[in-house]
Design an enzyme around this catalytic site. Structure first.
Site, short mmCIF file in Angstrom:
data_model
loop_
_atom_site.label_atom_id
_atom_site.label_comp_id
_atom_site.label_asym_id
_atom_site.label_seq_id
_atom_site.Cartn_x
_atom_site.Cartn_y
_atom_site.Cartn_z
N HIS A 1 0.86 -1.18 0.00
CA HIS A 1 0.00 0.00 0.00
C HIS A 1 0.90 1.24 0.00
CE1 HIS A 1 -2.80 2.96 1.79
NE2 HIS A 1 -3.78 2.16 1.39
N ASP B 1 3.36 -4.21 8.04
CA ASP B 1 2.11 -3.47 7.91
C ASP B 1 0.97 -4.48 8.03
OD1 ASP B 1 -0.24 -2.37 6.96
OD2 ASP B 1 0.63 -1.54 5.13
N GLN C 1 -4.31 -5.11 6.96
CA GLN C 1 -5.30 -6.05 6.41
C GLN C 1 -5.21 -7.41 7.08
OE1 GLN C 1 -7.68 -5.16 4.45
NE2 GLN C 1 -6.93 -3.19 3.71
N LYS D 1 -10.55 -0.65 10.48
CA LYS D 1 -10.80 -1.82 9.61
C LYS D 1 -11.19 -3.04 10.45
CE LYS D 1 -7.22 -0.33 6.33
NZ LYS D 1 -7.92 0.25 5.18
N CYS E 1 -4.69 2.39 -3.79
CA CYS E 1 -3.42 2.87 -3.20
C CYS E 1 -2.32 1.83 -3.35
CB CYS E 1 -3.58 3.26 -1.73
SG CYS E 1 -4.76 4.57 -1.47
N1 7TS Z 1 -1.66 -0.63 4.66
C1 7TS Z 1 -2.57 -1.42 4.07
C2 7TS Z 1 -2.19 -2.81 3.68
C3 7TS Z 1 -3.85 -0.94 3.85
O1 7TS Z 1 -4.74 -1.73 3.27
C4 7TS Z 1 -4.19 0.38 4.24
C5 7TS Z 1 -5.53 0.98 3.95
C6 7TS Z 1 -3.21 1.14 4.88
C7 7TS Z 1 -1.96 0.61 5.06
C8 7TS Z 1 -3.49 2.52 5.38
O2 7TS Z 1 -4.34 2.47 6.47
P1 7TS Z 1 -4.90 3.79 7.14
O3 7TS Z 1 -5.92 3.33 8.11
O4 7TS Z 1 -3.74 4.47 7.79
O5 7TS Z 1 -5.48 4.62 6.02
N2 7TS Z 1 -6.21 0.39 2.86
C9 7TS Z 1 -7.29 0.87 2.24
C10 7TS Z 1 -7.91 0.19 1.18
O6 7TS Z 1 -7.55 -0.88 0.73
N3 7TS Z 1 -8.95 0.92 0.75
O7 7TS Z 1 -9.02 2.03 1.50
C11 7TS Z 1 -8.00 2.01 2.42
#
Ligand code: 7TS
Length: 412
Positions: free
Chosen positions: A126, A204, A207, A230, A370
Protein backbone atom coordinates in the site's frame (compact mmCIF):
# COMPACT_ATOMS: atom_id res chain seq x y z
CA UNK A 1 -13.85 -14.44 27.82
CA UNK A 2 -15.69 -17.28 26.11
CA UNK A 3 -15.99 -17.23 22.35
CA UNK A 4 -19.07 -18.10 20.34
CA UNK A 5 -18.98 -19.85 16.97
CA UNK A 6 -19.23 -17.43 14.08
CA UNK A 7 -22.82 -16.96 12.91
CA UNK A 8 -22.72 -14.24 10.22
CA UNK A 9 -26.49 -13.73 10.20
CA UNK A 10 -26.60 -13.22 13.96
CA UNK A 11 -23.50 -11.02 13.96
CA UNK A 12 -24.99 -8.88 11.20
CA UNK A 13 -27.87 -7.74 13.38
CA UNK A 14 -25.36 -6.04 15.70
CA UNK A 15 -24.26 -3.65 12.93
CA UNK A 16 -26.90 -0.90 12.50
CA UNK A 17 -25.35 0.50 9.29
CA UNK A 18 -25.84 -2.82 7.51
CA UNK A 19 -29.56 -2.59 8.04
CA UNK A 20 -30.50 0.00 5.43
CA UNK A 21 -31.64 0.30 1.86
CA UNK A 22 -29.39 1.93 -0.74
CA UNK A 23 -31.02 3.04 -4.00
CA UNK A 24 -34.04 0.92 -3.08
CA UNK A 25 -32.08 -2.27 -2.36
CA UNK A 26 -30.93 -3.74 0.95
CA UNK A 27 -27.30 -2.71 1.36
CA UNK A 28 -24.62 -5.29 0.51
CA UNK A 29 -21.45 -3.88 2.02
CA UNK A 30 -18.36 -5.33 0.34
CA UNK A 31 -15.83 -2.57 0.97
CA UNK A 32 -14.40 -3.87 4.21
CA UNK A 33 -10.78 -3.57 3.15
CA UNK A 34 -11.36 0.19 3.05
CA UNK A 35 -13.15 0.28 6.39
CA UNK A 36 -15.43 -2.03 8.35
CA UNK A 37 -18.82 -1.23 9.83
CA UNK A 38 -19.16 -0.85 13.62
CA UNK A 39 -21.15 -2.99 16.04
CA UNK A 40 -23.50 -1.50 18.64
CA UNK A 41 -21.01 -2.41 21.37
CA UNK A 42 -18.45 -0.01 19.88
CA UNK A 43 -20.96 2.78 19.22
CA UNK A 44 -22.25 2.46 22.81
CA UNK A 45 -18.76 2.51 24.32
CA UNK A 46 -17.89 5.76 22.54
CA UNK A 47 -21.24 7.29 23.45
CA UNK A 48 -20.94 6.24 27.09
CA UNK A 49 -17.41 7.60 27.30
CA UNK A 50 -18.45 11.05 26.09
CA UNK A 51 -21.64 11.08 28.16
CA UNK A 52 -20.17 10.05 31.48
CA UNK A 53 -16.37 9.87 31.62
CA UNK A 54 -15.04 12.57 29.31
CA UNK A 55 -11.84 14.11 30.71
CA UNK A 56 -8.23 14.41 29.70
CA UNK A 57 -6.00 11.45 30.50
CA UNK A 58 -2.93 11.13 32.73
CA UNK A 59 -3.28 14.66 34.13
CA UNK A 60 -6.32 15.42 36.22
CA UNK A 61 -6.47 14.27 39.81
CA UNK A 62 -10.22 13.93 39.70
CA UNK A 63 -12.69 11.12 39.22
CA UNK A 64 -13.50 11.67 35.55
CA UNK A 65 -9.85 11.90 34.58
CA UNK A 66 -9.15 8.75 36.54
CA UNK A 67 -11.94 6.95 34.66
CA UNK A 68 -10.84 8.28 31.26
CA UNK A 69 -7.27 7.21 31.97
CA UNK A 70 -8.39 3.76 33.07
CA UNK A 71 -10.46 3.32 29.90
CA UNK A 72 -7.63 4.56 27.69
CA UNK A 73 -5.01 2.35 29.33
CA UNK A 74 -7.48 -0.55 29.48
CA UNK A 75 -7.80 -0.32 25.70
CA UNK A 76 -4.01 -0.50 25.41
CA UNK A 77 -3.95 -3.67 27.52
CA UNK A 78 -6.74 -5.21 25.44
CA UNK A 79 -4.93 -4.46 22.18
CA UNK A 80 -1.62 -5.82 23.53
CA UNK A 81 -3.30 -9.07 24.52
CA UNK A 82 -5.13 -9.27 21.18
CA UNK A 83 -1.91 -9.24 19.10
CA UNK A 84 0.32 -11.18 21.47
CA UNK A 85 2.43 -8.21 22.57
CA UNK A 86 4.42 -9.13 25.68
CA UNK A 87 3.84 -5.74 27.36
CA UNK A 88 1.10 -3.08 27.04
CA UNK A 89 3.82 -0.38 27.09
CA UNK A 90 4.88 -1.68 23.69
CA UNK A 91 1.60 -0.46 22.15
CA UNK A 92 1.75 3.11 20.87
CA UNK A 93 -1.58 4.63 19.87
CA UNK A 94 -1.40 6.45 16.53
CA UNK A 95 -3.94 7.81 14.07
CA UNK A 96 -3.71 4.58 12.13
CA UNK A 97 -1.35 2.45 10.08
CA UNK A 98 -0.19 5.38 7.99
CA UNK A 99 0.90 7.42 10.98
CA UNK A 100 2.51 4.38 12.61
CA UNK A 101 4.67 3.73 9.54
CA UNK A 102 5.60 7.41 9.22
CA UNK A 103 6.55 7.39 12.90
CA UNK A 104 9.07 4.61 12.26
CA UNK A 105 10.41 6.19 9.07
CA UNK A 106 11.09 9.49 10.86
CA UNK A 107 11.91 8.44 14.41
CA UNK A 108 14.07 5.43 13.56
CA UNK A 109 14.94 6.01 9.93
CA UNK A 110 16.43 9.49 10.16
CA UNK A 111 18.89 8.30 12.82
CA UNK A 112 19.79 4.88 11.47
CA UNK A 113 19.72 5.06 7.70
CA UNK A 114 22.42 6.83 5.70
CA UNK A 115 23.76 7.29 2.18
CA UNK A 116 24.08 4.01 0.31
CA UNK A 117 22.01 2.09 2.85
CA UNK A 118 19.14 0.03 1.52
CA UNK A 119 15.45 -0.24 2.38
CA UNK A 120 13.63 -3.34 1.19
CA UNK A 121 9.93 -3.09 0.34
CA UNK A 122 7.58 -5.06 -1.88
CA UNK A 123 5.76 -3.88 -5.00
CA UNK A 124 2.68 -5.38 -3.34
CA UNK A 125 2.59 -2.68 -0.68
CA UNK A 126 0.00 0.00 0.00
CA UNK A 127 1.24 3.54 -0.64
CA UNK A 128 1.30 4.02 3.15
CA UNK A 129 4.12 1.51 3.28
CA UNK A 130 5.95 2.95 0.26
CA UNK A 131 5.84 6.73 0.36
CA UNK A 132 7.19 7.24 3.93
CA UNK A 133 10.22 5.13 2.97
CA UNK A 134 10.62 6.99 -0.32
CA UNK A 135 10.63 10.29 1.61
CA UNK A 136 13.22 8.88 4.02
CA UNK A 137 15.39 7.48 1.23
CA UNK A 138 15.37 10.79 -0.61
CA UNK A 139 16.31 12.64 2.56
CA UNK A 140 19.23 10.43 3.60
CA UNK A 141 20.40 9.17 0.22
CA UNK A 142 19.36 5.55 0.72
CA UNK A 143 18.38 3.11 -2.03
CA UNK A 144 15.00 1.39 -2.28
CA UNK A 145 14.85 -2.28 -3.26
CA UNK A 146 11.70 -4.23 -4.01
CA UNK A 147 10.46 -7.79 -3.63
CA UNK A 148 8.74 -8.61 -6.93
CA UNK A 149 5.45 -10.50 -7.39
CA UNK A 150 4.75 -13.64 -9.39
CA UNK A 151 1.73 -14.02 -11.71
CA UNK A 152 -0.45 -14.88 -8.72
CA UNK A 153 0.48 -11.89 -6.56
CA UNK A 154 2.89 -13.78 -4.30
CA UNK A 155 6.32 -12.58 -3.23
CA UNK A 156 9.23 -13.85 -5.36
CA UNK A 157 11.85 -14.79 -2.78
CA UNK A 158 14.14 -17.11 -4.74
CA UNK A 159 16.99 -14.60 -4.85
CA UNK A 160 16.90 -13.08 -1.38
CA UNK A 161 20.70 -12.90 -1.27
CA UNK A 162 20.47 -10.25 -3.96
CA UNK A 163 17.86 -8.29 -1.98
CA UNK A 164 19.02 -8.50 1.63
CA UNK A 165 22.56 -7.96 2.87
CA UNK A 166 24.81 -5.87 5.07
CA UNK A 167 23.54 -2.61 3.62
CA UNK A 168 19.90 -3.40 4.31
CA UNK A 169 18.78 -1.19 7.20
CA UNK A 170 15.01 -1.60 6.99
CA UNK A 171 12.68 -4.26 5.62
CA UNK A 172 9.04 -3.15 5.60
CA UNK A 173 6.35 -5.33 4.07
CA UNK A 174 2.64 -5.97 4.41
CA UNK A 175 1.23 -9.03 6.11
CA UNK A 176 -1.81 -9.19 3.82
CA UNK A 177 -2.22 -7.34 0.52
CA UNK A 178 -5.16 -4.94 0.30
CA UNK A 179 -5.28 -5.02 -3.50
CA UNK A 180 -4.80 -8.76 -4.11
CA UNK A 181 -5.71 -10.47 -0.83
CA UNK A 182 -2.44 -12.40 -0.72
CA UNK A 183 -1.52 -13.61 2.79
CA UNK A 184 2.26 -13.30 2.85
CA UNK A 185 4.69 -15.71 4.54
CA UNK A 186 5.92 -13.04 6.97
CA UNK A 187 7.31 -15.50 9.52
CA UNK A 188 9.55 -17.10 6.88
CA UNK A 189 10.64 -13.74 5.51
CA UNK A 190 11.59 -12.42 8.97
CA UNK A 191 13.70 -15.53 9.59
CA UNK A 192 15.42 -15.19 6.19
CA UNK A 193 16.13 -11.50 6.77
CA UNK A 194 17.59 -12.20 10.22
CA UNK A 195 19.96 -14.73 8.64
CA UNK A 196 21.33 -12.11 6.26
CA UNK A 197 21.25 -8.75 8.08
CA UNK A 198 20.45 -6.86 11.25
CA UNK A 199 17.83 -4.75 9.46
CA UNK A 200 14.83 -3.41 11.31
CA UNK A 201 11.83 -5.49 10.25
CA UNK A 202 8.50 -3.67 10.05
CA UNK A 203 5.19 -5.32 9.16
CA UNK A 204 2.11 -3.47 7.91
CA UNK A 205 -0.74 -5.46 9.43
CA UNK A 206 -3.63 -3.21 8.35
CA UNK A 207 -5.30 -6.05 6.41
CA UNK A 208 -4.23 -8.84 8.76
CA UNK A 209 -5.20 -7.94 12.34
CA UNK A 210 -8.93 -7.58 11.52
CA UNK A 211 -9.14 -10.95 9.79
CA UNK A 212 -6.64 -13.53 11.06
CA UNK A 213 -5.04 -14.51 14.33
CA UNK A 214 -1.93 -12.34 14.67
CA UNK A 215 0.81 -12.93 17.22
CA UNK A 216 3.55 -10.33 16.87
CA UNK A 217 5.91 -12.29 19.12
CA UNK A 218 5.57 -15.37 16.92
CA UNK A 219 6.16 -13.35 13.75
CA UNK A 220 9.48 -12.16 15.14
CA UNK A 221 9.39 -8.70 13.55
CA UNK A 222 10.53 -5.53 15.34
CA UNK A 223 7.51 -3.36 14.68
CA UNK A 224 3.93 -4.03 13.57
CA UNK A 225 1.35 -1.44 12.48
CA UNK A 226 -2.43 -1.56 12.07
CA UNK A 227 -5.61 0.56 12.06
CA UNK A 228 -8.67 0.40 14.30
CA UNK A 229 -11.27 1.34 11.70
CA UNK A 230 -10.80 -1.82 9.61
CA UNK A 231 -11.51 -4.01 12.65
CA UNK A 232 -14.86 -2.68 13.88
CA UNK A 233 -13.27 0.27 15.70
CA UNK A 234 -13.54 4.00 14.99
CA UNK A 235 -11.45 6.01 12.53
CA UNK A 236 -8.51 8.07 13.75
CA UNK A 237 -7.03 5.40 16.01
CA UNK A 238 -4.47 2.72 15.27
CA UNK A 239 -1.43 1.13 16.78
CA UNK A 240 2.25 0.67 16.43
CA UNK A 241 3.59 -2.30 18.35
CA UNK A 242 7.35 -2.34 18.85
CA UNK A 243 9.80 -4.43 20.81
CA UNK A 244 10.79 -2.54 23.97
CA UNK A 245 14.49 -2.28 23.01
CA UNK A 246 13.59 -0.87 19.61
CA UNK A 247 11.13 1.71 20.98
CA UNK A 248 13.55 2.65 23.77
CA UNK A 249 16.30 3.29 21.24
CA UNK A 250 14.12 5.57 19.12
CA UNK A 251 13.88 9.34 19.41
CA UNK A 252 10.36 10.80 19.76
CA UNK A 253 8.35 11.40 16.58
CA UNK A 254 6.47 14.50 17.72
CA UNK A 255 7.13 16.82 20.65
CA UNK A 256 4.56 18.31 23.02
CA UNK A 257 2.64 17.61 26.18
CA UNK A 258 2.33 14.08 27.57
CA UNK A 259 5.58 12.86 26.02
CA UNK A 260 8.10 14.62 28.27
CA UNK A 261 9.62 13.96 31.65
CA UNK A 262 11.43 17.24 32.45
CA UNK A 263 11.52 20.33 30.24
CA UNK A 264 14.35 22.82 30.61
CA UNK A 265 15.45 25.81 28.57
CA UNK A 266 17.91 23.97 26.43
CA UNK A 267 16.23 20.60 26.14
CA UNK A 268 13.99 17.98 27.63
CA UNK A 269 13.90 14.36 28.66
CA UNK A 270 11.28 11.92 27.58
CA UNK A 271 8.45 10.13 29.33
CA UNK A 272 8.57 6.36 29.64
CA UNK A 273 7.11 4.12 26.94
CA UNK A 274 4.64 4.38 25.35
CA UNK A 275 4.01 8.03 26.28
CA UNK A 276 7.24 9.15 24.64
CA UNK A 277 5.45 8.58 21.31
CA UNK A 278 2.05 10.01 22.25
CA UNK A 279 2.49 13.78 22.19
CA UNK A 280 -0.55 15.92 22.97
CA UNK A 281 -4.04 14.94 24.04
CA UNK A 282 -4.59 11.57 22.41
CA UNK A 283 -7.69 10.23 20.69
CA UNK A 284 -9.19 8.99 23.95
CA UNK A 285 -12.64 8.21 22.58
CA UNK A 286 -10.98 6.43 19.65
CA UNK A 287 -8.97 4.24 21.98
CA UNK A 288 -12.07 3.50 24.03
CA UNK A 289 -13.87 2.48 20.83
CA UNK A 290 -10.95 0.35 19.71
CA UNK A 291 -10.84 -1.35 23.11
CA UNK A 292 -14.54 -2.13 22.76
CA UNK A 293 -13.93 -3.48 19.24
CA UNK A 294 -11.20 -5.79 20.50
CA UNK A 295 -13.43 -6.97 23.31
CA UNK A 296 -16.30 -7.56 20.89
CA UNK A 297 -14.07 -9.42 18.39
CA UNK A 298 -12.61 -11.48 21.24
CA UNK A 299 -16.08 -12.92 21.70
CA UNK A 300 -15.95 -14.48 18.23
CA UNK A 301 -13.87 -17.50 17.28
CA UNK A 302 -10.97 -15.73 15.58
CA UNK A 303 -9.80 -18.37 13.16
CA UNK A 304 -13.44 -18.83 12.11
CA UNK A 305 -13.40 -15.28 10.71
CA UNK A 306 -10.68 -16.14 8.21
CA UNK A 307 -12.28 -19.50 7.36
CA UNK A 308 -15.59 -17.78 6.73
CA UNK A 309 -14.02 -15.10 4.52
CA UNK A 310 -12.12 -17.76 2.58
CA UNK A 311 -15.34 -19.68 1.97
CA UNK A 312 -16.92 -16.49 0.60
CA UNK A 313 -13.81 -15.81 -1.49
CA UNK A 314 -13.82 -19.32 -2.97
CA UNK A 315 -17.53 -19.02 -3.76
CA UNK A 316 -17.06 -15.59 -5.37
CA UNK A 317 -14.12 -16.78 -7.49
CA UNK A 318 -16.15 -19.76 -8.67
CA UNK A 319 -19.18 -17.63 -9.58
CA UNK A 320 -16.97 -15.11 -11.41
CA UNK A 321 -15.31 -17.95 -13.36
CA UNK A 322 -18.77 -19.19 -14.40
CA UNK A 323 -19.62 -15.73 -15.71
CA UNK A 324 -16.57 -15.74 -18.00
CA UNK A 325 -14.70 -12.69 -19.34
CA UNK A 326 -13.53 -11.81 -15.83
CA UNK A 327 -9.95 -11.70 -14.64
CA UNK A 328 -9.41 -12.34 -10.93
CA UNK A 329 -6.10 -11.17 -9.44
CA UNK A 330 -4.08 -12.81 -6.68
CA UNK A 331 -3.41 -16.42 -5.65
CA UNK A 332 -5.43 -19.25 -7.21
CA UNK A 333 -5.47 -21.23 -3.97
CA UNK A 334 -7.86 -19.77 -1.46
CA UNK A 335 -5.56 -20.94 1.38
CA UNK A 336 -3.12 -18.23 0.27
CA UNK A 337 -5.75 -15.49 0.36
CA UNK A 338 -7.79 -13.40 2.74
CA UNK A 339 -11.30 -12.15 1.98
CA UNK A 340 -10.38 -9.82 -0.88
CA UNK A 341 -11.39 -10.42 -4.50
CA UNK A 342 -9.96 -7.95 -7.02
CA UNK A 343 -11.14 -8.34 -10.60
CA UNK A 344 -11.59 -6.74 -13.99
CA UNK A 345 -14.30 -7.39 -16.55
CA UNK A 346 -13.58 -7.43 -20.26
CA UNK A 347 -14.73 -4.23 -21.97
CA UNK A 348 -15.89 -2.49 -18.77
CA UNK A 349 -14.00 0.02 -16.68
CA UNK A 350 -13.88 -0.84 -12.93
CA UNK A 351 -15.40 2.54 -12.11
CA UNK A 352 -18.40 1.71 -14.30
CA UNK A 353 -18.71 -1.65 -12.56
CA UNK A 354 -18.71 -0.02 -9.12
CA UNK A 355 -21.14 2.71 -10.22
CA UNK A 356 -23.69 0.21 -11.54
CA UNK A 357 -23.23 -2.10 -8.53
CA UNK A 358 -24.00 0.90 -6.32
CA UNK A 359 -27.35 1.39 -8.06
CA UNK A 360 -28.10 -2.21 -6.96
CA UNK A 361 -27.12 -1.41 -3.37
CA UNK A 362 -23.81 -3.28 -3.65
CA UNK A 363 -20.80 -1.33 -2.27
CA UNK A 364 -17.39 -2.26 -3.70
CA UNK A 365 -14.29 -0.20 -4.31
CA UNK A 366 -12.85 0.51 -7.74
CA UNK A 367 -9.49 2.08 -8.50
CA UNK A 368 -5.84 1.42 -7.83
CA UNK A 369 -6.49 0.80 -4.11
CA UNK A 370 -3.42 2.87 -3.20
CA UNK A 371 -1.32 0.12 -4.74
CA UNK A 372 -0.21 1.53 -8.07
CA UNK A 373 2.84 -0.74 -8.24
CA UNK A 374 0.50 -3.73 -8.13
CA UNK A 375 -1.60 -2.28 -10.95
CA UNK A 376 1.55 -1.64 -13.02
CA UNK A 377 2.74 -5.21 -12.42
CA UNK A 378 -0.45 -6.66 -13.89
CA UNK A 379 -0.86 -4.13 -16.68
CA UNK A 380 -4.05 -2.48 -15.50
CA UNK A 381 -4.83 0.96 -14.11
CA UNK A 382 -7.59 -0.20 -11.80
CA UNK A 383 -9.62 -3.16 -10.55
CA UNK A 384 -13.01 -3.62 -8.93
CA UNK A 385 -12.62 -5.07 -5.44
CA UNK A 386 -15.07 -6.92 -3.22
CA UNK A 387 -13.76 -7.38 0.31
CA UNK A 388 -15.48 -9.39 3.02
CA UNK A 389 -15.80 -9.37 6.77
CA UNK A 390 -17.40 -11.61 9.35
CA UNK A 391 -20.92 -10.29 8.75
CA UNK A 392 -20.99 -11.00 4.99
CA UNK A 393 -22.91 -13.98 3.68
CA UNK A 394 -23.22 -16.19 0.61
CA UNK A 395 -26.38 -14.24 -0.11
CA UNK A 396 -24.25 -11.07 -0.37
CA UNK A 397 -22.11 -12.81 -2.98
CA UNK A 398 -25.21 -13.86 -4.92
CA UNK A 399 -26.35 -10.23 -4.90
CA UNK A 400 -22.92 -9.15 -6.16
CA UNK A 401 -23.04 -11.67 -9.00
CA UNK A 402 -26.61 -10.73 -9.87
CA UNK A 403 -25.59 -7.05 -10.07
CA UNK A 404 -22.54 -7.96 -12.17
CA UNK A 405 -24.85 -9.72 -14.60
CA UNK A 406 -26.70 -6.41 -14.91
CA UNK A 407 -23.35 -4.71 -15.64
CA UNK A 408 -22.70 -7.31 -18.33
CA UNK A 409 -26.14 -6.72 -19.82
CA UNK A 410 -25.37 -3.01 -20.17
CA UNK A 411 -21.83 -3.28 -21.50
CA UNK A 412 -22.29 -6.46 -23.49
N1 7TS B 1 -1.66 -0.63 4.66
C1 7TS B 1 -2.57 -1.42 4.07
C2 7TS B 1 -2.19 -2.81 3.68
C3 7TS B 1 -3.85 -0.94 3.85
O1 7TS B 1 -4.74 -1.73 3.27
C4 7TS B 1 -4.19 0.38 4.24
C5 7TS B 1 -5.53 0.98 3.95
C6 7TS B 1 -3.21 1.14 4.88
C7 7TS B 1 -1.96 0.61 5.06
C8 7TS B 1 -3.49 2.52 5.38
O2 7TS B 1 -4.34 2.47 6.47
P1 7TS B 1 -4.90 3.79 7.14
O3 7TS B 1 -5.92 3.33 8.11
O4 7TS B 1 -3.74 4.47 7.79
O5 7TS B 1 -5.48 4.62 6.02
N2 7TS B 1 -6.21 0.39 2.86
C9 7TS B 1 -7.29 0.87 2.24
C10 7TS B 1 -7.91 0.19 1.18
O6 7TS B 1 -7.55 -0.88 0.73
N3 7TS B 1 -8.95 0.92 0.75
O7 7TS B 1 -9.02 2.03 1.50
C11 7TS B 1 -8.00 2.01 2.42
Amino acid sequence: MSTRPLDPEAVRSEFPALDQAVHGHPLVYLDNAATSQKPVAVLDAIDAYYRADNANVHRGIHELSRRATESYEGARRAVAHWIGAPRPEEIVFTRGTTEALNLVAYAWGLDHVGPGDEILLSIQDHHSNLVPWQLLARRVGATLRYIELDEQGRWVLDDLDALVGERTRIVSVSHVSNALGTVNPVVDLVAEVRRRSDALVVVDGAQAVPHLPVDVSAIGCDLYAFSGHKMCGPTGIGCLWGRTEVLEAMEPFQGGGEMISIVEREGSTWAALPHKFEAGTPNIAGAVGLGAAVEWLSGVDRSAILEHERALTAYTMERLREMGGIRVFGPERVEERSGVVSFTMEGTHPHDIATILDTHGVAVRAGHHCAQLVMQRYGTSATARASFYLYNTHDDVDRLIHALQAVRAIFG
